[in-house]
Design an enzyme around this catalytic site. Structure first.
Site, PDB file in Angstrom:
ATOM      1  N   GLN A  56      12.027  -3.766  10.246  1.00  0.00           N
ATOM      2  CA  GLN A  56      10.465  -4.467  10.467  1.00  0.00           C
ATOM      3  C   GLN A  56      10.085  -3.754  10.620  1.00  0.00           C
ATOM      4  O   GLN A  56      10.283  -3.644  12.082  1.00  0.00           O
ATOM      5  CB  GLN A  56      11.396  -5.991  10.573  1.00  0.00           C
ATOM      6  CG  GLN A  56       9.242  -6.498  10.179  1.00  0.00           C
ATOM      7  CD  GLN A  56       9.707  -8.547  11.077  1.00  0.00           C
ATOM      8  OE1 GLN A  56      11.079  -8.944  11.995  1.00  0.00           O
ATOM      9  NE2 GLN A  56       8.859  -8.738  10.842  1.00  0.00           N
ATOM     10  N   SER A  57       8.145  -3.484  10.912  1.00  0.00           N
ATOM     11  CA  SER A  57       7.209  -2.154  10.917  1.00  0.00           C
ATOM     12  C   SER A  57       6.410  -3.293  11.177  1.00  0.00           C
ATOM     13  O   SER A  57       5.493  -2.871  11.822  1.00  0.00           O
ATOM     14  CB  SER A  57       7.130  -1.474  10.327  1.00  0.00           C
ATOM     15  OG  SER A  57       6.694  -1.849   8.815  1.00  0.00           O
ATOM     16  N   HIS A  88       7.538 -11.428   6.060  1.00  0.00           N
ATOM     17  CA  HIS A  88       6.716 -11.292   5.004  1.00  0.00           C
ATOM     18  C   HIS A  88       8.279 -10.396   3.963  1.00  0.00           C
ATOM     19  O   HIS A  88       9.373  -9.637   4.233  1.00  0.00           O
ATOM     20  CB  HIS A  88       6.035 -10.099   4.922  1.00  0.00           C
ATOM     21  CG  HIS A  88       6.838  -8.580   5.698  1.00  0.00           C
ATOM     22  ND1 HIS A  88       6.619  -8.738   6.594  1.00  0.00           N
ATOM     23  CD2 HIS A  88       7.263  -7.472   5.339  1.00  0.00           C
ATOM     24  CE1 HIS A  88       7.382  -7.038   7.292  1.00  0.00           C
ATOM     25  NE2 HIS A  88       7.206  -6.397   6.057  1.00  0.00           N
ATOM     26  N   LEU A  89       8.492 -11.003   2.543  1.00  0.00           N
ATOM     27  CA  LEU A  89       9.100 -10.659   1.595  1.00  0.00           C
ATOM     28  C   LEU A  89       9.048  -9.362   0.646  1.00  0.00           C
ATOM     29  O   LEU A  89       7.012  -9.458  -0.171  1.00  0.00           O
ATOM     30  CB  LEU A  89       9.761 -11.988   0.868  1.00  0.00           C
ATOM     31  CG  LEU A  89      10.309 -12.685   1.613  1.00  0.00           C
ATOM     32  CD1 LEU A  89       9.458 -13.426   2.999  1.00  0.00           C
ATOM     33  CD2 LEU A  89      11.236 -13.603   0.955  1.00  0.00           C
ATOM     34  N   ILE A 101       0.846  -0.956   0.397  1.00  0.00           N
ATOM     35  CA  ILE A 101       0.415   0.051  -0.296  1.00  0.00           C
ATOM     36  C   ILE A 101       0.894   1.269  -0.070  1.00  0.00           C
ATOM     37  O   ILE A 101       0.633   2.407   0.281  1.00  0.00           O
ATOM     38  CB  ILE A 101      -1.193  -0.407   1.202  1.00  0.00           C
ATOM     39  CG1 ILE A 101      -0.228  -0.331   2.627  1.00  0.00           C
ATOM     40  CG2 ILE A 101      -1.598  -1.040   1.157  1.00  0.00           C
ATOM     41  CD1 ILE A 101      -1.629   0.501   4.041  1.00  0.00           C
TER      42      ILE A 101
END
Length: 113
Positions: free
Chosen positions: A93-94, A99-100, A32
């Site tokens: 990493q948030s 996830h990639l 997004i």
């Protein structure tokens, strides 16, 4: 909390997302907030916080199969693409659901970061 993160909700169909690829274990969605003209997130449907937490090597095979499938479907194989995995807050990493990032469509710099 496991199962309550945004990717778990997307995987269960509780949140809408632009899904471009899906198997029983993995899905790919459009990011997004894209960082490239083509930016997809490849996520396992099972909640796994970080890449350090993967215990089944089959998951890596499934994730890489999704990467190459999405790259082929979207016509990115010829252009080239970058795959990024951020592990932990120091690496930005948030969302703590593995996830990639599949990125393509522009020239990337090196070194990254």
């Amino acid at each position: 909390m496991a199962g309550e993160c945004v990717f778990c909700k997307i995987a269960r169909g509780e949140m809408k997302s632009d899904v471009v690829y899906e198997t029983a274990d993995v899905m790919a969605i459009r990011d997004i907030a894209p960082q490239a003209p083509h930016h997809y997130l490849i996520i396992p449907k099972m909640h796994i916080p970080t890449s350090q937490d993967v215990s089944d090597p089959t998951l890596w095979a499934n994730l890489m199969d999704a990467i190459t499938s999405v790259a082929s479907m979207m016509g990115l194989s010829e252009l080239g693409y970058r795959v990024v995995i951020n592990c932990g807050s120091q690496a930005c990493q948030s969302i703590f659901h593995l996830h990639l990032h599949l990125l393509s469509g522009r020239k990337f710099g090196w070194p990254p970061g």
